[in-house]
Design a protein around this motif. Structure first.
Motif, PDB file in Angstrom:
ATOM      1  N   HIS A   5       3.766   6.985  46.657  1.00 33.99           N
ATOM      2  CA  HIS A   5       3.598   5.781  47.454  1.00 33.99           C
ATOM      3  C   HIS A   5       3.770   6.097  48.932  1.00 33.99           C
ATOM      4  CE1 HIS A   5       3.493   1.523  48.202  1.00 33.99           C
ATOM      5  NE2 HIS A   5       4.553   1.651  48.973  1.00 33.99           N
ATOM      6  N   ASN A  10       0.672  -3.921  54.271  1.00 32.97           N
ATOM      7  CA  ASN A  10      -0.139  -4.254  53.110  1.00 32.97           C
ATOM      8  C   ASN A  10      -1.538  -4.711  53.542  1.00 32.97           C
ATOM      9  OD1 ASN A  10      -1.356  -5.334  50.863  1.00 32.97           O
ATOM     10  ND2 ASN A  10       0.500  -6.313  50.083  1.00 32.97           N
ATOM     11  N   LYS A  13      -4.722  -3.732  47.819  1.00 29.09           N
ATOM     12  CA  LYS A  13      -4.291  -2.675  46.900  1.00 29.09           C
ATOM     13  C   LYS A  13      -5.182  -1.441  47.100  1.00 29.09           C
ATOM     14  CE  LYS A  13      -3.477  -1.622  42.071  1.00 29.09           C
ATOM     15  NZ  LYS A  13      -4.035  -1.833  40.745  1.00 29.09           N
ATOM     16  N   VAL A  15      -5.736   2.559  46.202  1.00 28.86           N
ATOM     17  CA  VAL A  15      -5.372   3.675  45.329  1.00 28.86           C
ATOM     18  C   VAL A  15      -6.334   4.841  45.594  1.00 28.86           C
ATOM     19  CG1 VAL A  15      -5.161   4.416  42.930  1.00 28.86           C
ATOM     20  CG2 VAL A  15      -4.492   2.083  43.570  1.00 28.86           C
ATOM     21  N   TYR A  39      -0.382   2.549  50.754  1.00 24.84           N
ATOM     22  CA  TYR A  39      -1.279   2.954  49.661  1.00 24.84           C
ATOM     23  C   TYR A  39      -0.587   3.883  48.678  1.00 24.84           C
ATOM     24  CZ  TYR A  39      -2.015   7.510  51.995  1.00 24.84           C
ATOM     25  OH  TYR A  39      -1.839   8.744  52.560  1.00 24.84           O
ATOM     26  N   ASP A  40      -1.255   4.085  47.560  1.00 30.42           N
ATOM     27  CA  ASP A  40      -0.779   5.025  46.540  1.00 30.42           C
ATOM     28  C   ASP A  40      -1.809   6.129  46.393  1.00 30.42           C
ATOM     29  OD1 ASP A  40       1.649   3.780  45.446  1.00 30.42           O
ATOM     30  OD2 ASP A  40       0.281   2.142  44.964  1.00 30.42           O
ATOM     31  N   ASN A  74      -8.601  -2.791  46.010  1.00 29.20           N
ATOM     32  CA  ASN A  74      -8.353  -4.050  45.301  1.00 29.20           C
ATOM     33  C   ASN A  74      -8.934  -4.098  43.888  1.00 29.20           C
ATOM     34  OD1 ASN A  74      -6.947  -5.232  47.449  1.00 29.20           O
ATOM     35  ND2 ASN A  74      -8.859  -5.819  48.444  1.00 29.20           N
ATOM     36  N   ASP A  75      -8.966  -2.975  43.207  1.00 28.04           N
ATOM     37  CA  ASP A  75      -9.547  -2.901  41.858  1.00 28.04           C
ATOM     38  C   ASP A  75     -10.974  -3.441  41.817  1.00 28.04           C
ATOM     39  OD1 ASP A  75      -7.363  -1.769  40.508  1.00 28.04           O
ATOM     40  OD2 ASP A  75      -6.335  -3.708  40.463  1.00 28.04           O
TER      41      ASP A  75
END
Ligand code: SF4
Lengths: 92, 167
Positions: A5, A10, A13, A15, A39-40, A74-75
């Motif tokens: 992480h 923010n 999301k 990744v 971020y991850d 954000n998927d």
């Protein structure tokens, strides 16, 4: 999967699938950090066995070529390669 | 980013390779720091896998499966032709060197894992009989008709294992 992480603001999301040895992956991380985004990330080349297979399968869903870097936003959207303009648009 | 490797070792590797590739008409990216980081990564991969796997692709650890991504990879020349750079950005064309084109990330040409498995099988199945087999260097396209491919490609200097049966 164990993602690392990175703290920041923010901005949705984020990744990132990356390789520890890849130049464009590094440039992507540097840019995201310059933009101050939270971020991850995961370095798939440092994983072994089942962990690696799991990460590859997860990435394949977004990017069947399994190329790096791939940033999932954000998927919903995947940004493949060091696409400076698109990253700035989303995180800028 | 010089973990484990001295900057002198990388400098020597860089200078030696630069001379060789320029003699064969290739260019490294003008971003010297970026190039040295990639070369260091190639050395890391050599240590990790036993061969110079492309730093921007996920190597399997099985040399046979990764022959196409041993640097210089099979995709370098087509990418230089179409995008003026290789996938990693280690090699660039004269256009980028001269600053006529922006140096940036390009799309991946290597097929995904599922498609690669399919092509490997097809290559195994196809065989035609000639007096001599024709071998093709997958890196530079050099062709020769003889029983075995040469030990080292006379044009681009990659090893025998980078040749494929062409006819
Ligand atoms: S030529 Fe470029 S893309 Fe191909 S393996 Fe070497 S560094 Fe990677």
């Amino acid at each position: 999967m164990d993602f690392e992480h990175v703290k920041g603001e923010n901005k949705g999301k984020l990744v990132l699938f990356a390789l520890s040895t890849c130049g464009w992956c590094k440039k992507t991380r540097v840019l995201m950090e310059e933009l101050g985004a939270e971020y991850d990330y995961i370095y798939v080349d440092l994983l072994q066995g089942e962990d690696r297979d799991e990460a590859v399968e997860a990435l394949k869903v977004w990017n069947p070529q399994v190329s790096f870097p791939t940033l999932i936003v954000n998927d919903k959207e995947s940004i493949v390669g060091f696409d400076q303009d698109r990253i700035m648009e989303i995180l800028g | 980013m010089t973990a484990g490797r001295s900057s002198k070792e990388i400098e020597n590797y860089y200078q030696g390779l630069k001379k060789d590739i320029e003699a064969s008409g290739y260019n490294f990216s003008p971003d010297e720091e970026f190039v040295k980081e990639l070369l260091e990564s190639i050395l890391i991969n050599k240590e990790r896998y036993g061969y110079e796997a492309c730093p921007c692709r996920l190597a399997s650890g099985n040399k046979e499966e990764d022959l196409d991504i041993i640097c210089p990879c099979d995709y370098r020349d087509p990418d230089l032709g179409e995008y003026d750079a290789c996938f990693c950005g280690l090699y660039v064309s004269g256009k980028i060197l001269a600053g006529e084109k922006r140096f940036t990330s390009i799309p991946e040409r290597r097929p995904g894992p599922d498609e690669r498995a399919k092509t490997m099988q097809e290559a195994k199945d196809a065989k035609i009989e000639f007096k001599f087999p024709v071998w093709r260097c997958r890196v530079c396209g050099y062709l020769c008709a003889r029983d075995e491919p040469p030990e080292i490609c006379p044009i681009c200097k990659v090893g025998k294992e980078r040749f494929e049966r062409f006819m």
